[in-house]
Write a protein that holds these residues in place. Sequence first.
Motif, PDB file in Angstrom:
ATOM      1  N   GLU A 135       0.818  -1.208   0.000  1.00  0.00           N
ATOM      2  CA  GLU A 135       0.000   0.000   0.000  1.00  0.00           C
ATOM      3  C   GLU A 135       0.852   1.258   0.000  1.00  0.00           C
ATOM      4  O   GLU A 135       0.339   2.346  -0.282  1.00  0.00           O
ATOM      5  CB  GLU A 135      -0.922   0.011   1.222  1.00  0.00           C
ATOM      6  N   ARG A 136       2.124   1.121   0.305  1.00  0.00           N
ATOM      7  CA  ARG A 136       3.011   2.270   0.426  1.00  0.00           C
ATOM      8  C   ARG A 136       3.977   2.390  -0.740  1.00  0.00           C
ATOM      9  O   ARG A 136       4.261   3.486  -1.205  1.00  0.00           O
ATOM     10  CB  ARG A 136       3.809   2.157   1.731  1.00  0.00           C
ATOM     11  N   TYR A 137       4.518   1.256  -1.203  1.00  0.00           N
ATOM     12  CA  TYR A 137       5.537   1.257  -2.244  1.00  0.00           C
ATOM     13  C   TYR A 137       5.089   0.411  -3.431  1.00  0.00           C
ATOM     14  O   TYR A 137       4.184  -0.416  -3.328  1.00  0.00           O
ATOM     15  CB  TYR A 137       6.860   0.686  -1.694  1.00  0.00           C
ATOM     16  N   LYS A 138       5.790   0.616  -4.526  1.00  0.00           N
ATOM     17  CA  LYS A 138       5.627  -0.268  -5.694  1.00  0.00           C
ATOM     18  C   LYS A 138       6.562  -1.456  -5.493  1.00  0.00           C
ATOM     19  O   LYS A 138       7.778  -1.317  -5.562  1.00  0.00           O
ATOM     20  CB  LYS A 138       5.979   0.472  -6.984  1.00  0.00           C
ATOM     21  N   ILE A 139       5.975  -2.620  -5.228  1.00  0.00           N
ATOM     22  CA  ILE A 139       6.755  -3.785  -4.834  1.00  0.00           C
ATOM     23  C   ILE A 139       6.649  -4.876  -5.898  1.00  0.00           C
ATOM     24  O   ILE A 139       5.559  -5.224  -6.347  1.00  0.00           O
ATOM     25  CB  ILE A 139       6.280  -4.328  -3.466  1.00  0.00           C
ATOM     26  N   LEU A 140       7.802  -5.405  -6.247  1.00  0.00           N
ATOM     27  CA  LEU A 140       7.882  -6.544  -7.163  1.00  0.00           C
ATOM     28  C   LEU A 140       7.938  -7.814  -6.311  1.00  0.00           C
ATOM     29  O   LEU A 140       8.955  -8.127  -5.706  1.00  0.00           O
ATOM     30  CB  LEU A 140       9.122  -6.422  -8.049  1.00  0.00           C
ATOM     31  N   SER A 141       6.810  -8.546  -6.243  1.00  0.00           N
ATOM     32  CA  SER A 141       6.693  -9.705  -5.362  1.00  0.00           C
ATOM     33  C   SER A 141       6.905 -10.997  -6.131  1.00  0.00           C
ATOM     34  O   SER A 141       6.530 -11.111  -7.302  1.00  0.00           O
ATOM     35  CB  SER A 141       5.313  -9.725  -4.699  1.00  0.00           C
ATOM     36  N   ALA A 142       7.493 -11.977  -5.441  1.00  0.00           N
ATOM     37  CA  ALA A 142       7.721 -13.280  -6.067  1.00  0.00           C
ATOM     38  C   ALA A 142       7.768 -14.347  -4.983  1.00  0.00           C
ATOM     39  O   ALA A 142       8.220 -14.100  -3.864  1.00  0.00           O
ATOM     40  CB  ALA A 142       9.023 -13.276  -6.862  1.00  0.00           C
ATOM     41  N   VAL A 143       7.275 -15.557  -5.347  1.00  0.00           N
ATOM     42  CA  VAL A 143       7.299 -16.701  -4.435  1.00  0.00           C
ATOM     43  C   VAL A 143       7.997 -17.852  -5.150  1.00  0.00           C
ATOM     44  O   VAL A 143       7.662 -18.174  -6.302  1.00  0.00           O
ATOM     45  CB  VAL A 143       5.878 -17.119  -4.010  1.00  0.00           C
ATOM     46  N   HIS A 144       8.975 -18.481  -4.487  1.00  0.00           N
ATOM     47  CA  HIS A 144       9.701 -19.608  -5.064  1.00  0.00           C
ATOM     48  C   HIS A 144       9.739 -20.762  -4.070  1.00  0.00           C
ATOM     49  O   HIS A 144       9.497 -20.580  -2.868  1.00  0.00           O
ATOM     50  CB  HIS A 144      11.133 -19.198  -5.440  1.00  0.00           C
ATOM     51  N   THR A 145      10.073 -21.935  -4.570  1.00  0.00           N
ATOM     52  CA  THR A 145      10.188 -23.125  -3.737  1.00  0.00           C
ATOM     53  C   THR A 145      11.597 -23.679  -3.847  1.00  0.00           C
ATOM     54  O   THR A 145      12.082 -23.927  -4.960  1.00  0.00           O
ATOM     55  CB  THR A 145       9.170 -24.197  -4.159  1.00  0.00           C
ATOM     56  N   HIS A 146      12.250 -23.889  -2.719  1.00  0.00           N
ATOM     57  CA  HIS A 146      13.603 -24.433  -2.693  1.00  0.00           C
ATOM     58  C   HIS A 146      13.565 -25.949  -2.876  1.00  0.00           C
ATOM     59  O   HIS A 146      12.562 -26.607  -2.570  1.00  0.00           O
ATOM     60  CB  HIS A 146      14.275 -24.063  -1.369  1.00  0.00           C
ATOM     61  N   SER A 147      14.662 -26.478  -3.346  1.00  0.00           N
ATOM     62  CA  SER A 147      14.733 -27.915  -3.596  1.00  0.00           C
ATOM     63  C   SER A 147      14.659 -28.748  -2.314  1.00  0.00           C
ATOM     64  O   SER A 147      14.386 -29.946  -2.365  1.00  0.00           O
ATOM     65  CB  SER A 147      16.031 -28.257  -4.343  1.00  0.00           C
ATOM     66  N   SER A 148      14.895 -28.127  -1.141  1.00  0.00           N
ATOM     67  CA  SER A 148      14.816 -28.858   0.123  1.00  0.00           C
ATOM     68  C   SER A 148      13.381 -29.163   0.535  1.00  0.00           C
ATOM     69  O   SER A 148      13.152 -29.958   1.442  1.00  0.00           O
ATOM     70  CB  SER A 148      15.501 -28.062   1.238  1.00  0.00           C
ATOM     71  N   LEU A 202      10.796  -1.619  -4.600  1.00  0.00           N
ATOM     72  CA  LEU A 202      11.265  -2.637  -3.675  1.00  0.00           C
ATOM     73  C   LEU A 202      10.942  -4.024  -4.214  1.00  0.00           C
ATOM     74  O   LEU A 202       9.857  -4.255  -4.745  1.00  0.00           O
ATOM     75  CB  LEU A 202      10.589  -2.444  -2.302  1.00  0.00           C
ATOM     76  N   GLY A 203      11.897  -4.927  -4.089  1.00  0.00           N
ATOM     77  CA  GLY A 203      11.671  -6.323  -4.451  1.00  0.00           C
ATOM     78  C   GLY A 203      11.446  -7.159  -3.199  1.00  0.00           C
ATOM     79  O   GLY A 203      12.176  -7.030  -2.213  1.00  0.00           O
ATOM     80  N   PHE A 204      10.418  -8.003  -3.220  1.00  0.00           N
ATOM     81  CA  PHE A 204      10.061  -8.817  -2.056  1.00  0.00           C
ATOM     82  C   PHE A 204       9.926 -10.259  -2.527  1.00  0.00           C
ATOM     83  O   PHE A 204       8.949 -10.625  -3.175  1.00  0.00           O
ATOM     84  CB  PHE A 204       8.746  -8.323  -1.445  1.00  0.00           C
ATOM     85  N   THR A 205      10.926 -11.075  -2.203  1.00  0.00           N
ATOM     86  CA  THR A 205      10.953 -12.465  -2.657  1.00  0.00           C
ATOM     87  C   THR A 205      10.858 -13.400  -1.457  1.00  0.00           C
ATOM     88  O   THR A 205      11.639 -13.284  -0.515  1.00  0.00           O
ATOM     89  CB  THR A 205      12.244 -12.768  -3.440  1.00  0.00           C
ATOM     90  N   LEU A 206       9.872 -14.306  -1.516  1.00  0.00           N
ATOM     91  CA  LEU A 206       9.683 -15.293  -0.451  1.00  0.00           C
ATOM     92  C   LEU A 206      10.037 -16.669  -1.002  1.00  0.00           C
ATOM     93  O   LEU A 206       9.492 -17.098  -2.027  1.00  0.00           O
ATOM     94  CB  LEU A 206       8.236 -15.279   0.040  1.00  0.00           C
ATOM     95  N   ILE A 207      10.958 -17.343  -0.348  1.00  0.00           N
ATOM     96  CA  ILE A 207      11.394 -18.679  -0.773  1.00  0.00           C
ATOM     97  C   ILE A 207      10.990 -19.672   0.308  1.00  0.00           C
ATOM     98  O   ILE A 207      11.439 -19.571   1.460  1.00  0.00           O
ATOM     99  CB  ILE A 207      12.920 -18.725  -0.992  1.00  0.00           C
TER     100      ILE A 207
END
Length: 315
Positions: free
Chosen positions: A140-153, A179-184
């Motif tokens: 709601e505050r910034y323009k955020i580039l969001s991404a979700v990934h899955t680790h091989s573990s 801002l970039g926001f990546t969740l692994i």
Amino acid sequence: MYKVRPFHRVGGEVLVEQLSVCMYRLPNLHRRPSPAASPPQEEVDPSLQALESHQEEILKRLYELKSAVDGLSKMIQTPDADFDVTNIIQTDECSPLTTNGADLDLMLGKDYGALKDIVINANPSLPPLSLLVLHSLLCERYKILSAVHTHSSVKSVPENLLKCFGEETKKQPRHEYQLGFTLIWKEVPKPQMKFSIQTMCPIEGEGNIARFLFSLFGQKYNAVTSTLIDSWVDTAIFQLKEGSSKEKGAVLRSMNAALGKTLWLVGNELTVADIVAWCALQQTGSTNAAPANVQKWMKSCENLAPFTSVMKLLK
């Protein structure tokens, strides 16, 4: 003293007993010695006298210092240890979350105009709900580039966690985001975060990461309010979320008392303490046993869109 009859007699005369020559005589203790016969006084070591004088001087100075401190303490009014600091939070001026955000270059470092990337590793078996709420607030505050990934573990991740940032929309060029926001989703014991992948050690723990993300809103608090916020965050993580049933009950009673005075846990504005505590209640299943003030506070949280989006993940 009384006399007794002698019992050694030879020819009517008393035998005089002779003492052995190996024994020694002692002075009569019942007779006062004459002044001339008094033993000579031993000489005192000068170094011992100097040490005693030095000790007396130190004790004298300590006494003078104690008197000075006692005098100053009477001139200064010290606060009562039982004073309720929540009473002064109302005077703490802080900007609401709808104002402009913090300077990301100042917070994350200026890297030649490149996009600031925040990368978080989290275990899908224990999803950090508070970080998802904070992600929604940051959007709601910034323009955020969001991404979700899955680790091989990780073998498999539920579909709702793969879409925890919502449905993918048409992405703009990378340079147009702030801002970039990546969740692994990764097999880790506790959440880990980095915003400078090459140079920094990870920030570990859901509470610590939540504090950092909330700081990106640019909120400014006084020392008392900041301490209370940190205290509630730790209480929510270590007692409400990970503690025993007895500890959880004690926390709920404390929350109920605090929320009887203010709209939120700390003052009249939403803070990271509310976010972490609400998420901890959701994950521990203690919502039904919450007291009246806590129930009212939970509804206030759920009326906000970022909390509503997280509630969908719990269904």
